[in-house]
Design a protein around this motif. Structure first.
Motif, PDB file in Angstrom:
ATOM      1  N   LEU A   1      35.421  42.123  28.311  1.00 37.03           N
ATOM      2  CA  LEU A   1      36.218  41.541  29.387  1.00 37.03           C
ATOM      3  C   LEU A   1      36.671  42.594  30.392  1.00 37.03           C
ATOM      4  O   LEU A   1      36.975  42.291  31.524  1.00 37.03           O
ATOM      5  N   GLN A   2      36.715  43.832  29.976  1.00 35.72           N
ATOM      6  CA  GLN A   2      37.078  44.901  30.899  1.00 35.72           C
ATOM      7  C   GLN A   2      35.911  45.240  31.824  1.00 35.72           C
ATOM      8  O   GLN A   2      36.087  45.900  32.840  1.00 35.72           O
ATOM      9  N   VAL A   3      34.727  44.783  31.470  1.00 38.48           N
ATOM     10  CA  VAL A   3      33.547  45.084  32.280  1.00 38.48           C
ATOM     11  C   VAL A   3      33.395  44.079  33.415  1.00 38.48           C
ATOM     12  O   VAL A   3      33.201  44.441  34.568  1.00 38.48           O
ATOM     13  N   GLY A   4      33.471  42.805  33.120  1.00 41.66           N
ATOM     14  CA  GLY A   4      33.280  41.803  34.158  1.00 41.66           C
ATOM     15  C   GLY A   4      33.590  40.414  33.647  1.00 41.66           C
ATOM     16  O   GLY A   4      33.832  40.218  32.450  1.00 41.66           O
ATOM     17  N   PRO A   5      33.604  39.420  34.520  1.00 39.83           N
ATOM     18  CA  PRO A   5      33.990  38.060  34.133  1.00 39.83           C
ATOM     19  C   PRO A   5      32.922  37.369  33.292  1.00 39.83           C
ATOM     20  O   PRO A   5      31.746  37.744  33.311  1.00 39.83           O
TER      21      PRO A   5
ATOM     22  N   GLY B   1      40.825  41.253  35.472  1.00 46.44           N
ATOM     23  CA  GLY B   1      41.325  40.888  34.156  1.00 46.44           C
ATOM     24  C   GLY B   1      40.377  39.958  33.420  1.00 46.44           C
ATOM     25  O   GLY B   1      39.198  39.845  33.743  1.00 46.44           O
ATOM     26  N   ALA B   2      40.900  39.291  32.414  1.00 48.81           N
ATOM     27  CA  ALA B   2      40.087  38.399  31.573  1.00 48.81           C
ATOM     28  C   ALA B   2      39.946  37.040  32.256  1.00 48.81           C
ATOM     29  O   ALA B   2      40.863  36.227  32.245  1.00 48.81           O
ATOM     30  N   VAL B   3      38.805  36.816  32.865  1.00 45.77           N
ATOM     31  CA  VAL B   3      38.576  35.552  33.566  1.00 45.77           C
ATOM     32  C   VAL B   3      37.211  34.978  33.198  1.00 45.77           C
ATOM     33  O   VAL B   3      36.268  35.704  32.890  1.00 45.77           O
ATOM     34  N   ALA B   4      37.134  33.653  33.238  1.00 47.42           N
ATOM     35  CA  ALA B   4      35.868  32.937  33.103  1.00 47.42           C
ATOM     36  C   ALA B   4      35.697  32.087  34.346  1.00 47.42           C
ATOM     37  O   ALA B   4      36.595  31.331  34.721  1.00 47.42           O
TER      38      ALA B   4
END
Length: 289
Positions: A128-132, A235-238
């Motif tokens: 999650l620190q890399v990308g959505p 941040g942590a997103v979907a």
């Protein structure tokens, strides 16, 4: 006294000629392509020189490689990069052409084992620190899905979840449009290698699991929502992308924390799903950098 040196068989020597369509490997290739499914052994059918080279570069395990008789010179290029234990078959042109979906076959196809991932693999903190996370709902165009997979890898997505109604990731057009990204990017779907019938992930269950792990759920819309350049994609997103025509289902939209939209001129009704996803993923990568 030196033992006589043993030279490895040449690419041509490795080829086993098959004439009949009832050979078990030939039947597996045909069914995997025609159904856009994994074989019972868990292999995916792929074709084309570039795609096979991407599979090699991605470290996939090959079960069998098939060459069209008139294109067997490509064996000299590919087989030195493929383990000696892999089945290598030479097929008459007419037989090969009946197996692959391309109208202009490049003369090489294969059965390969794709890497398997779970939703937990994608949700884990370091990813999650890399990308959505990208979630697709009802996307039927294989070119769009392949493009999204390619952009997701290019812009550092944690992975892609294929929801109900979305085209199979084993569709040959998806594999081709992804340019090999489907081999490396975590792609979550409902099908396991031991099951032949494909099924996509249930979005209600996916949404609940993401929310339980404190992942923000963001919907994309053609017209309504926070303008993309004002949205917080860190941040942590979907990020959820819906069907090319109708968008996300209402029940999915009801679970979202926010909707975002890509501003564009009124003359354009909506953007192609692959283009829209690529723009959003680029903006997410820009914000994180």
């Amino acid at each position: 006294m030196k033992k006589p040196s043993q030279t490895a068989p040449s690419a041509q020597q490795r080829l086993r000629r098959i004439e009949g369509r009832h050979n078990p490997l030939v039947k597996q290739l045909r069914l995997a392509f025609s159904r856009a499914e994994l074989t019972e052994a868990g292999d995916c059918a792929i074709e084309g020189l570039r795609i096979l080279e991407e599979a090699i570069r991605s470290g996939l395990r090959f079960s069998a490689v098939f060459f069209r008789e008139s294109a067997q010179d490509r064996a000299e290029r590919l087989l030195p990069q493929i383990g000696a234990q892999v089945e290598t078959l030479l097929l008459p042109d007419k037989l090969f052409d009946t197996l692959v979906p391309s109208e202009s076959p490049q003369g090489v196809a294969a059965l390969v084992r794709l890497k398997e991932f779970s939703l937990d693999d994608v949700i884990e903190a370091e990813r999650l620190q890399v990308g959505p996370i990208v979630v697709l709902s009802g996307l039927q165009d294989p070119g769009n899905v392949g493009t999204i997979l390619r952009s997701a890898e290019a812009f550092g997505s944690a992975g892609v979840v294929l929801g109900e109604g979305t085209v199979s990731p084993f569709n040959s057009k998806v594999v081709r449009a992804s340019a090999g990204s489907v081999f490396r990017l975590p792609v979550i779907h409902g099908q396991k290698s031991e099951r032949a019938k494909p099924s996509m992930a249930k979005l209600e269950e996916v949404s609940e699991k993401l929310r339980a792990r404190n992942v923000r759920l963001i919907a994309t819309s053609s017209h309504k929502g926070t303008p993309l350049d004002q949205a917080d994609l860190k941040g942590a997103v979907a990020i959820f992308f819906g069907n090319e025509g109708s968008g996300l289902p209402r029940e999915v939209l009801a679970k979202m924390d926010e909707s975002i939209a890509i501003p564009h001129t009124q003359q354009v009704e909506s953007l192609n799903a692959g283009v829209a996803a690529s723009i959003v993923l680029y903006e997410a990568a820009r914000q994180r950098s």
